[in-house]
Design a protein around this motif. Sequence first.
Motif, PDB file in Angstrom:
ATOM      1  N   UNK A  77       0.991  -1.153   0.088  1.00  0.00           N
ATOM      2  CA  UNK A  77      -0.049   0.061   0.064  1.00  0.00           C
ATOM      3  C   UNK A  77       0.983   1.019  -0.094  1.00  0.00           C
ATOM      4  N   UNK A  78       0.589   1.875  -1.101  1.00  0.00           N
ATOM      5  CA  UNK A  78       1.256   3.291  -0.934  1.00  0.00           C
ATOM      6  C   UNK A  78       1.360   4.232   0.203  1.00  0.00           C
ATOM      7  N   UNK A  79       0.158   3.845   1.051  1.00  0.00           N
ATOM      8  CA  UNK A  79      -0.230   4.909   2.135  1.00  0.00           C
ATOM      9  C   UNK A  79       0.601   4.401   3.579  1.00  0.00           C
ATOM     10  N   UNK A  80      -0.057   2.899   3.694  1.00  0.00           N
ATOM     11  CA  UNK A  80       0.307   2.396   4.903  1.00  0.00           C
ATOM     12  C   UNK A  80       1.238   1.403   4.757  1.00  0.00           C
ATOM     13  N   UNK A  81       1.803   1.078   3.616  1.00  0.00           N
ATOM     14  CA  UNK A  81       2.876   0.188   3.432  1.00  0.00           C
ATOM     15  C   UNK A  81       2.520  -1.302   3.662  1.00  0.00           C
ATOM     16  N   UNK A  82       1.254  -1.746   3.807  1.00  0.00           N
ATOM     17  CA  UNK A  82       0.974  -3.133   4.214  1.00  0.00           C
ATOM     18  C   UNK A  82       1.095  -3.861   2.910  1.00  0.00           C
ATOM     19  N   UNK A  83       1.901  -5.003   2.747  1.00  0.00           N
ATOM     20  CA  UNK A  83       2.137  -5.851   1.644  1.00  0.00           C
ATOM     21  C   UNK A  83       0.774  -6.811   1.568  1.00  0.00           C
ATOM     22  N   UNK A  84       0.684  -7.431   0.506  1.00  0.00           N
ATOM     23  CA  UNK A  84      -0.270  -8.430   0.278  1.00  0.00           C
ATOM     24  C   UNK A  84      -0.141  -9.661   1.162  1.00  0.00           C
ATOM     25  N   UNK A 140      -2.893  13.339  -2.060  1.00  0.00           N
ATOM     26  CA  UNK A 140      -1.870  12.373  -1.759  1.00  0.00           C
ATOM     27  C   UNK A 140      -1.090  12.570  -0.514  1.00  0.00           C
ATOM     28  N   UNK A 141      -0.642  13.966  -0.167  1.00  0.00           N
ATOM     29  CA  UNK A 141      -0.014  14.434   0.889  1.00  0.00           C
ATOM     30  C   UNK A 141      -0.801  14.143   2.174  1.00  0.00           C
ATOM     31  N   UNK A 142      -1.909  14.601   2.179  1.00  0.00           N
ATOM     32  CA  UNK A 142      -2.744  14.443   3.222  1.00  0.00           C
ATOM     33  C   UNK A 142      -2.845  13.250   3.713  1.00  0.00           C
ATOM     34  N   UNK A 145      -0.294  11.128   5.487  1.00  0.00           N
ATOM     35  CA  UNK A 145      -0.351  11.333   7.078  1.00  0.00           C
ATOM     36  C   UNK A 145      -1.332  10.271   7.887  1.00  0.00           C
ATOM     37  N   UNK A 146      -2.344  10.168   7.241  1.00  0.00           N
ATOM     38  CA  UNK A 146      -3.515   9.251   7.602  1.00  0.00           C
ATOM     39  C   UNK A 146      -2.903   7.892   7.531  1.00  0.00           C
ATOM     40  N   UNK A 147      -2.333   7.631   6.575  1.00  0.00           N
ATOM     41  CA  UNK A 147      -1.444   6.138   6.212  1.00  0.00           C
ATOM     42  C   UNK A 147      -0.535   5.857   7.435  1.00  0.00           C
ATOM     43  N   UNK A 148       0.177   6.877   7.828  1.00  0.00           N
ATOM     44  CA  UNK A 148       0.990   6.319   9.062  1.00  0.00           C
ATOM     45  C   UNK A 148       0.421   5.905  10.328  1.00  0.00           C
ATOM     46  N   UNK A 149      -0.888   6.389  10.498  1.00  0.00           N
ATOM     47  CA  UNK A 149      -1.779   6.184  11.492  1.00  0.00           C
ATOM     48  C   UNK A 149      -2.433   4.595  11.306  1.00  0.00           C
ATOM     49  N   UNK A 150      -2.723   4.237  10.132  1.00  0.00           N
ATOM     50  CA  UNK A 150      -3.231   2.925   9.827  1.00  0.00           C
ATOM     51  C   UNK A 150      -2.093   2.068   9.768  1.00  0.00           C
ATOM     52  N   UNK A 151      -0.856   2.296   9.437  1.00  0.00           N
ATOM     53  CA  UNK A 151       0.333   1.612   9.483  1.00  0.00           C
ATOM     54  C   UNK A 151       0.622   1.291  11.066  1.00  0.00           C
ATOM     55  N   UNK A 152       0.564   1.897  11.887  1.00  0.00           N
ATOM     56  CA  UNK A 152       0.492   1.511  13.202  1.00  0.00           C
ATOM     57  C   UNK A 152      -0.445   0.622  13.866  1.00  0.00           C
ATOM     58  N   UNK A 153      -1.726   0.871  13.430  1.00  0.00           N
ATOM     59  CA  UNK A 153      -2.678  -0.036  13.699  1.00  0.00           C
ATOM     60  C   UNK A 153      -2.544  -1.398  13.026  1.00  0.00           C
ATOM     61  N   UNK A 154      -2.098  -1.429  11.929  1.00  0.00           N
ATOM     62  CA  UNK A 154      -1.619  -2.829  11.001  1.00  0.00           C
ATOM     63  C   UNK A 154      -0.426  -3.514  11.732  1.00  0.00           C
ATOM     64  N   UNK A 155       0.480  -2.625  12.108  1.00  0.00           N
ATOM     65  CA  UNK A 155       1.573  -3.287  13.002  1.00  0.00           C
ATOM     66  C   UNK A 155       1.110  -3.926  14.436  1.00  0.00           C
ATOM     67  N   UNK A 156       0.523  -3.356  15.117  1.00  0.00           N
ATOM     68  CA  UNK A 156      -0.172  -3.874  16.443  1.00  0.00           C
ATOM     69  C   UNK A 156      -1.042  -5.123  16.155  1.00  0.00           C
ATOM     70  N   UNK A 157      -1.800  -5.143  15.112  1.00  0.00           N
ATOM     71  CA  UNK A 157      -2.504  -6.263  14.773  1.00  0.00           C
ATOM     72  C   UNK A 157      -1.722  -7.391  14.258  1.00  0.00           C
ATOM     73  N   UNK A 158      -0.656  -7.340  13.604  1.00  0.00           N
ATOM     74  CA  UNK A 158       0.161  -8.259  13.140  1.00  0.00           C
ATOM     75  C   UNK A 158       1.004  -9.039  13.987  1.00  0.00           C
ATOM     76  N   UNK A 159       1.060  -8.364  15.304  1.00  0.00           N
ATOM     77  CA  UNK A 159       1.791  -8.949  16.282  1.00  0.00           C
ATOM     78  C   UNK A 159       1.499 -10.086  16.622  1.00  0.00           C
TER      79      UNK A 159
END
Length: 159
Positions: A77-84, A140-142, A145-159
């Motif tokens: 994902x371009x925004x949150x960087x989660x892979x398939x 895209x720029x706005x 920033x949202x993608x960073x928050x979503x990325x943090x959520x995914x990191x927590x759920x992937x643990x």
Amino acid sequence: MTDKQKEFLQLAVIDRLTYSEIEKRMEISRSEFAPWWDELKDKRTYLTSIRDKWLKKCKEVDFKDFRNWHESTDKKCYYCEISEKEIEHLWNKHPQLTKRNRGRKLEIERLEPNLPYSNVSNLVYSCYWCNNAKTDTFTKEEFLEVGKVIKGIWKNRLR
């Protein structure tokens, strides 16, 4: 793979011609190219997956240009960087991520929503959740920033 086999795959998979049409176009007998269907199964499957993405959103783009874009674009994902692969892991861990059928694969997203899908420089891969939340409202720029928050959520759920 020979040039004739590449041409065959283009005609059979991308252009979706019948064997009769391929025979005429390539000026070779069906008995010569028919075995290639099975012999080239891996290449055919790969091309089919790209073709299906191309047909779904980007058929105004020349297939070769789309294929080049697909092969050179990170599959995250371009925004949150989660892979398939991570998305698949999330689905296995949390089967009720969404009630919709979407979300199991990355989607093609336009960075600037007012530009057409035919502009390949405007295309990125996005997860369902970022693509759905960005809509046509955020730049895209706005949304990075949202993608960073979503990325943090995914990191927590992937643990």
